[in-house]
Write a protein that holds these residues in place. Structure first.
Motif, PDB file in Angstrom:
ATOM      1  N   ASN A  45     -18.365  31.221 -19.525  1.00  0.00           N
ATOM      2  CA  ASN A  45     -18.939  30.235 -18.613  1.00  0.00           C
ATOM      3  C   ASN A  45     -18.232  30.245 -17.267  1.00  0.00           C
ATOM      4  O   ASN A  45     -18.874  30.194 -16.214  1.00  0.00           O
ATOM      5  N   GLN A  49     -20.251  31.344 -13.343  1.00  0.00           N
ATOM      6  CA  GLN A  49     -20.571  30.265 -12.407  1.00  0.00           C
ATOM      7  C   GLN A  49     -20.833  30.824 -11.016  1.00  0.00           C
ATOM      8  O   GLN A  49     -20.178  31.757 -10.576  1.00  0.00           O
ATOM      9  N   GLN A  75     -26.821  33.861 -10.392  1.00  0.00           N
ATOM     10  CA  GLN A  75     -28.032  33.691 -11.175  1.00  0.00           C
ATOM     11  C   GLN A  75     -27.847  34.427 -12.496  1.00  0.00           C
ATOM     12  O   GLN A  75     -27.537  35.623 -12.513  1.00  0.00           O
ATOM     13  N   ASN A 123     -26.649  21.670 -18.688  1.00  0.00           N
ATOM     14  CA  ASN A 123     -26.886  20.581 -17.746  1.00  0.00           C
ATOM     15  C   ASN A 123     -27.216  21.061 -16.337  1.00  0.00           C
ATOM     16  O   ASN A 123     -27.589  20.268 -15.489  1.00  0.00           O
ATOM     17  N   ASN A 124     -27.049  22.360 -16.089  1.00  0.00           N
ATOM     18  CA  ASN A 124     -27.281  22.906 -14.746  1.00  0.00           C
ATOM     19  C   ASN A 124     -28.213  24.109 -14.772  1.00  0.00           C
ATOM     20  O   ASN A 124     -27.996  25.079 -14.061  1.00  0.00           O
ATOM     21  N   CYS A 125     -29.235  24.030 -15.613  1.00  0.00           N
ATOM     22  CA  CYS A 125     -30.107  25.198 -15.727  1.00  0.00           C
ATOM     23  C   CYS A 125     -31.570  24.792 -15.852  1.00  0.00           C
ATOM     24  O   CYS A 125     -31.892  23.624 -16.057  1.00  0.00           O
ATOM     25  N   ASN A 126     -32.415  25.760 -15.698  1.00  0.00           N
ATOM     26  CA  ASN A 126     -33.833  25.612 -16.022  1.00  0.00           C
ATOM     27  C   ASN A 126     -34.019  26.253 -17.388  1.00  0.00           C
ATOM     28  O   ASN A 126     -33.699  27.431 -17.565  1.00  0.00           O
ATOM     29  N   LYS A 127     -34.506  25.488 -18.346  1.00  0.00           N
ATOM     30  CA  LYS A 127     -34.670  25.992 -19.709  1.00  0.00           C
ATOM     31  C   LYS A 127     -36.111  26.389 -19.972  1.00  0.00           C
ATOM     32  O   LYS A 127     -37.042  25.712 -19.539  1.00  0.00           O
ATOM     33  N   ASP A 165     -22.253  22.940 -22.599  1.00  0.00           N
ATOM     34  CA  ASP A 165     -22.974  21.840 -21.955  1.00  0.00           C
ATOM     35  C   ASP A 165     -23.093  22.026 -20.446  1.00  0.00           C
ATOM     36  O   ASP A 165     -24.112  21.679 -19.864  1.00  0.00           O
ATOM     37  N   ILE A 166     -22.060  22.556 -19.819  1.00  0.00           N
ATOM     38  CA  ILE A 166     -22.102  22.706 -18.366  1.00  0.00           C
ATOM     39  C   ILE A 166     -23.227  23.655 -17.942  1.00  0.00           C
ATOM     40  O   ILE A 166     -23.820  23.489 -16.890  1.00  0.00           O
ATOM     41  N   ILE A 167     -23.541  24.612 -18.775  1.00  0.00           N
ATOM     42  CA  ILE A 167     -24.665  25.502 -18.483  1.00  0.00           C
ATOM     43  C   ILE A 167     -25.972  24.783 -18.751  1.00  0.00           C
ATOM     44  O   ILE A 167     -26.896  24.807 -17.932  1.00  0.00           O
TER      45      ILE A 167
END
Length: 92
Positions: A57, A61, A64, A81-85, A77-79
């Motif tokens: 992770n 950072q 893309q 919470n900061n991504c388009n799923k 979680d940090i990924i």
């Protein structure tokens, strides 16, 4: 010179070696280009412990990255919470 063979390294070690190669390749390409490459990781987190998931992770950072996962709970979680799923479901 040491070469990793499938029977000499655990799946987690194989994933870390592949990730290290991708990150090194990304650094090389960044140095020779004005654009940052896109990283793609296929289910990288499933066989890594928390320490190694955090290490991956920290390296990815700021760029893309496409990450696939069979279990969302394995992705830090940090990924998440900061991504388009994009969630694929075999039932439609």
């Amino acid at each position: 010179e040491h070469i990793f063979y499938r029977d000499q390294a655990s799946r987690g070690e194989q994933r870390l070696a592949a990730a290290a190669f991708k990150v090194a390749s990304m650094s090389f390409l960044e140095d020779s280009s004005s654009q940052r490459p896109i990283l793609i990781f296929d289910d990288i987190f499933s066989e890594l412990d928390e320490t190694h998931r955090d290490l991956i992770n920290s390296v990815i950072q700021g760029g893309q990255v496409f990450v696939s996962a069979t279990d969302e709970k394995m992705v830090p979680d940090i990924i998440l919470n900061n991504c388009n799923k994009i969630i694929l479901n075999k039932n439609g």
